[in-house]
Write a protein that holds these residues in place. Structure first.
Motif, mmCIF file in Angstrom:
data_model
loop_
_atom_site.group_PDB
_atom_site.id
_atom_site.type_symbol
_atom_site.label_atom_id
_atom_site.label_comp_id
_atom_site.label_asym_id
_atom_site.label_seq_id
_atom_site.Cartn_x
_atom_site.Cartn_y
_atom_site.Cartn_z
ATOM 1 N N ARG A 126 0.826 -1.218 0.000
ATOM 2 C CA ARG A 126 0.000 0.000 0.000
ATOM 3 C C ARG A 126 0.859 1.267 0.000
ATOM 4 O O ARG A 126 0.370 2.338 -0.374
ATOM 5 C CB ARG A 126 -0.907 0.021 1.228
ATOM 6 C CG ARG A 126 -2.003 -1.034 1.234
ATOM 7 C CD ARG A 126 -2.942 -0.826 2.404
ATOM 8 N NE ARG A 126 -3.991 -1.833 2.442
ATOM 9 C CZ ARG A 126 -5.269 -1.594 2.719
ATOM 10 N NH1 ARG A 126 -5.651 -0.349 2.990
ATOM 11 N NH2 ARG A 126 -6.151 -2.570 2.752
ATOM 12 N N PHE A 127 2.109 1.143 0.435
ATOM 13 C CA PHE A 127 2.957 2.323 0.588
ATOM 14 C C PHE A 127 3.819 2.603 -0.631
ATOM 15 O O PHE A 127 4.508 3.621 -0.677
ATOM 16 C CB PHE A 127 3.827 2.166 1.843
ATOM 17 C CG PHE A 127 3.017 2.196 3.107
ATOM 18 C CD1 PHE A 127 2.755 3.390 3.754
ATOM 19 C CD2 PHE A 127 2.464 1.032 3.618
ATOM 20 C CE1 PHE A 127 1.981 3.430 4.901
ATOM 21 C CE2 PHE A 127 1.689 1.048 4.767
ATOM 22 C CZ PHE A 127 1.444 2.251 5.407
ATOM 23 N N HIS A 128 3.784 1.718 -1.618
ATOM 24 C CA HIS A 128 4.596 1.957 -2.821
ATOM 25 C C HIS A 128 3.907 2.976 -3.716
ATOM 26 O O HIS A 128 2.717 2.875 -3.990
ATOM 27 C CB HIS A 128 4.811 0.645 -3.580
ATOM 28 C CG HIS A 128 5.975 0.715 -4.525
ATOM 29 N ND1 HIS A 128 5.965 1.481 -5.674
ATOM 30 C CD2 HIS A 128 7.207 0.129 -4.478
ATOM 31 C CE1 HIS A 128 7.122 1.361 -6.295
ATOM 32 N NE2 HIS A 128 7.893 0.555 -5.598
ATOM 33 N N SER A 129 4.678 3.948 -4.182
ATOM 34 C CA SER A 129 4.100 5.025 -4.977
ATOM 35 C C SER A 129 3.472 4.506 -6.267
ATOM 36 O O SER A 129 2.496 5.088 -6.760
ATOM 37 C CB SER A 129 5.162 6.082 -5.301
ATOM 38 O OG SER A 129 6.225 5.513 -6.051
ATOM 39 N N ALA A 130 4.015 3.418 -6.831
ATOM 40 C CA ALA A 130 3.440 2.860 -8.064
ATOM 41 C C ALA A 130 2.014 2.382 -7.819
ATOM 42 O O ALA A 130 1.105 2.644 -8.617
ATOM 43 C CB ALA A 130 4.306 1.719 -8.584
ATOM 44 N N PHE A 131 1.805 1.689 -6.710
ATOM 45 C CA PHE A 131 0.466 1.172 -6.410
ATOM 46 C C PHE A 131 -0.479 2.295 -5.991
ATOM 47 O O PHE A 131 -1.680 2.245 -6.271
ATOM 48 C CB PHE A 131 0.544 0.092 -5.337
ATOM 49 C CG PHE A 131 1.303 -1.147 -5.779
ATOM 50 C CD1 PHE A 131 1.103 -1.675 -7.045
ATOM 51 C CD2 PHE A 131 2.215 -1.746 -4.942
ATOM 52 C CE1 PHE A 131 1.799 -2.805 -7.463
ATOM 53 C CE2 PHE A 131 2.911 -2.880 -5.351
ATOM 54 C CZ PHE A 131 2.706 -3.412 -6.615
ATOM 55 N N GLN A 132 0.061 3.304 -5.316
ATOM 56 C CA GLN A 132 -0.779 4.452 -4.970
ATOM 57 C C GLN A 132 -1.212 5.197 -6.229
ATOM 58 O O GLN A 132 -2.352 5.671 -6.321
ATOM 59 C CB GLN A 132 -0.025 5.374 -4.006
ATOM 60 C CG GLN A 132 0.183 4.750 -2.632
ATOM 61 C CD GLN A 132 0.968 5.633 -1.681
ATOM 62 O OE1 GLN A 132 1.516 6.661 -2.071
ATOM 63 N NE2 GLN A 132 1.025 5.242 -0.414
ATOM 64 N N GLN A 133 -0.318 5.282 -7.221
ATOM 65 C CA GLN A 133 -0.671 5.908 -8.488
ATOM 66 C C GLN A 133 -1.746 5.108 -9.213
ATOM 67 O O GLN A 133 -2.703 5.672 -9.765
ATOM 68 C CB GLN A 133 0.559 6.029 -9.378
ATOM 69 C CG GLN A 133 0.286 6.636 -10.740
ATOM 70 C CD GLN A 133 -0.150 8.084 -10.655
ATOM 71 O OE1 GLN A 133 0.674 8.969 -10.447
ATOM 72 N NE2 GLN A 133 -1.434 8.352 -10.799
ATOM 73 N N ILE A 134 -1.590 3.790 -9.203
ATOM 74 C CA ILE A 134 -2.587 2.926 -9.848
ATOM 75 C C ILE A 134 -3.938 3.061 -9.157
ATOM 76 O O ILE A 134 -4.980 3.104 -9.825
ATOM 77 C CB ILE A 134 -2.106 1.459 -9.835
ATOM 78 C CG1 ILE A 134 -0.896 1.315 -10.767
ATOM 79 C CG2 ILE A 134 -3.225 0.507 -10.257
ATOM 80 C CD1 ILE A 134 -0.159 -0.004 -10.620
ATOM 81 N N LYS A 135 -3.930 3.149 -7.848
ATOM 82 C CA LYS A 135 -5.188 3.351 -7.125
ATOM 83 C C LYS A 135 -5.843 4.653 -7.574
ATOM 84 O O LYS A 135 -7.066 4.719 -7.775
ATOM 85 C CB LYS A 135 -4.957 3.373 -5.611
ATOM 86 C CG LYS A 135 -6.242 3.567 -4.795
ATOM 87 C CD LYS A 135 -5.973 3.485 -3.308
ATOM 88 C CE LYS A 135 -7.238 3.753 -2.500
ATOM 89 N NZ LYS A 135 -8.293 2.755 -2.749
ATOM 90 N N GLY A 136 -5.029 5.705 -7.760
ATOM 91 C CA GLY A 136 -5.568 6.973 -8.239
ATOM 92 C C GLY A 136 -6.187 6.844 -9.616
ATOM 93 O O GLY A 136 -7.260 7.382 -9.887
ATOM 94 N N TRP A 137 -5.509 6.112 -10.506
ATOM 95 C CA TRP A 137 -6.048 5.917 -11.853
ATOM 96 C C TRP A 137 -7.379 5.168 -11.828
ATOM 97 O O TRP A 137 -8.309 5.523 -12.547
ATOM 98 C CB TRP A 137 -5.048 5.142 -12.703
ATOM 99 C CG TRP A 137 -3.805 5.895 -13.040
ATOM 100 C CD1 TRP A 137 -3.646 7.263 -13.071
ATOM 101 C CD2 TRP A 137 -2.539 5.340 -13.401
ATOM 102 N NE1 TRP A 137 -2.367 7.592 -13.418
ATOM 103 C CE2 TRP A 137 -1.652 6.441 -13.637
ATOM 104 C CE3 TRP A 137 -2.062 4.041 -13.555
ATOM 105 C CZ2 TRP A 137 -0.330 6.249 -14.010
ATOM 106 C CZ3 TRP A 137 -0.736 3.842 -13.926
ATOM 107 C CH2 TRP A 137 0.112 4.934 -14.142
ATOM 108 N N ILE A 138 -7.458 4.150 -10.987
ATOM 109 C CA ILE A 138 -8.704 3.379 -10.886
ATOM 110 C C ILE A 138 -9.824 4.252 -10.334
ATOM 111 O O ILE A 138 -10.946 4.247 -10.847
ATOM 112 C CB ILE A 138 -8.498 2.126 -10.017
ATOM 113 C CG1 ILE A 138 -7.562 1.139 -10.723
ATOM 114 C CG2 ILE A 138 -9.838 1.449 -9.706
ATOM 115 C CD1 ILE A 138 -7.158 -0.048 -9.879
ATOM 116 N N THR A 139 -9.510 5.033 -9.297
ATOM 117 C CA THR A 139 -10.509 5.918 -8.696
ATOM 118 C C THR A 139 -10.996 6.962 -9.697
ATOM 119 O O THR A 139 -12.187 7.296 -9.745
ATOM 120 C CB THR A 139 -9.920 6.610 -7.451
ATOM 121 O OG1 THR A 139 -9.509 5.613 -6.506
ATOM 122 C CG2 THR A 139 -10.958 7.523 -6.799
#
Length: 325
Positions: A126-139
């Motif tokens: 959850r703390f990796h910026s890549a996954f946080q970016q992907i979460k933003g794209w999905i949202t």
């Protein structure tokens, strides 16, 4: 806010990852560690710069200078130290999986809630910026509606007979509960709530008493589906994560470092991703949560939900049927 940390269970993960991360974190201090062997405890304290060392959980949590503890013991020793630490007013970061079963998870949550302390689980992705970016794209809807996802998590790490990871009374299971919990949590973080599962588990190479290899299929409340494959005996691939939606897809893969490939409206893009110390990021985030500056990215509730899914998965594998979470 600078937190003074105590480490309960100074094993491999604590030595390689957690204690170095505490020492690097801008708002953390490694104050104490605990190992049952006094000679080893003293040596580790000297190596990692801990001010104090202890040989029992009770002695460590009695240290009045501590603010928080990181619990890095085998899984069967997560619950009681968490409750004891909470009752002493200490904030807790607990390694994954959260506990042996759903009941223990709930007891840990209740103890921390009633004593007003933080409880976070080490779901580091959850703390990796890549996954946080992907979460933003999905949202934002860039991928449209998520239809399918995949996350293989396989490591060739044969276990010695004495290894607690293959003793179900100490680990709660095998590769699924050890590795798959990361995939499950990341899927819930990115896609949403898992509502039903179907799983296969086996141990045909080394005949462990736990699943050396597993495959878990999940269906989400929003209709999406995902699969994760886990193994202690298969060599992993360069694929990290795949998500496919109605308007686009994203794939995270390893190519001399992680890279993120997106396909949106027919346009392809590959973005590089730098190494990030996820333990350091979580320790720093934890301190900001304690000071009230941030809301937790991951909580005890996430650990409980994760355990509900794992429990349903093992039930599915045993009874050869789809199980609702």
């Amino acid at each position: 806010m600078n937190l003074k940390w105590g480490v309960i269970g100074a094993g491999s993960v604590a030595q390689r990852r957690a204690m170095p991360a505490i020492n690097k974190a801008i708002n953390a201090e490694l104050h104490a560690l605990m190992s049952r062997d006094e000679v080893r405890a003293k040596q580790l304290a000297e190596t990692h710069g801990a001010s104090k060392y202890y040989t029992s959980v009770a002695d460590l949590i009695s240290d009045t200078e501590l603010d928080a503890v990181y619990i890095s013991t085998p899984v069967y020793m997560h619950c009681e130290p968490t409750i004891e630490a909470a009752e002493s007013g200490l904030h807790i970061m607990c390694d994954k999986p959260m506990a042996m079963d759903v009941n223990e998870c709930q007891r840990m949550i209740d103890a921390c809630s009633s004593n007003g302390v933080q409880l976070q689980i080490c779901f580091l992705f959850r703390f990796h910026s890549a996954f946080q970016q992907i979460k933003g794209w999905i949202t934002e809807g860039r991928l449209g509606r998520v239809v399918q996802a995949r996350m293989p998590f396989m490591k060739y790490v044969p276990k010695l007979p004495s290894d607690w990871h293959i003793d179900p009374s100490k680990s709660g299971g095998g590769s699924l509960i050890d590795l798959g919990v990361h995939s499950i949590d990341l899927f819930e973080y990115l896609i949403g709530e898992v509502v039903e599962v179907s799983a296969f588990c086996n141990s045909v190479i080394h005949n462990y008493d736990v699943d050396e290899t597993a495959m878990l299929m999940m269906r989400f409340k929003n209709g999406g589906q995902a699969v994760t494959e886990t193994s202690f005996t298969a060599v992993g691939s360069d694929q990290i994560l795949e998500i496919y939606g109605t308007d686009g897809s994203v794939v995270v893969f390893n190519d001399d470092g992680w890279k993120v490939k997106t396909v949106v409206d027919g346009h392809r893009q590959v973005i590089g991703s730098q190494y990030e110390d996820l333990f350091q990021l979580q320790f720093e985030h934890f301190a900001r949560c304690v000071s009230g500056d941030e809301q937790p990215i991951v909580s005890g509730y996430d650990g409980l939900q994760n355990m509900k899914i794992v429990t349903a998965a093992y039930e599915s594998a045993e009874n050869k049927k789809v199980v609702f979470v």
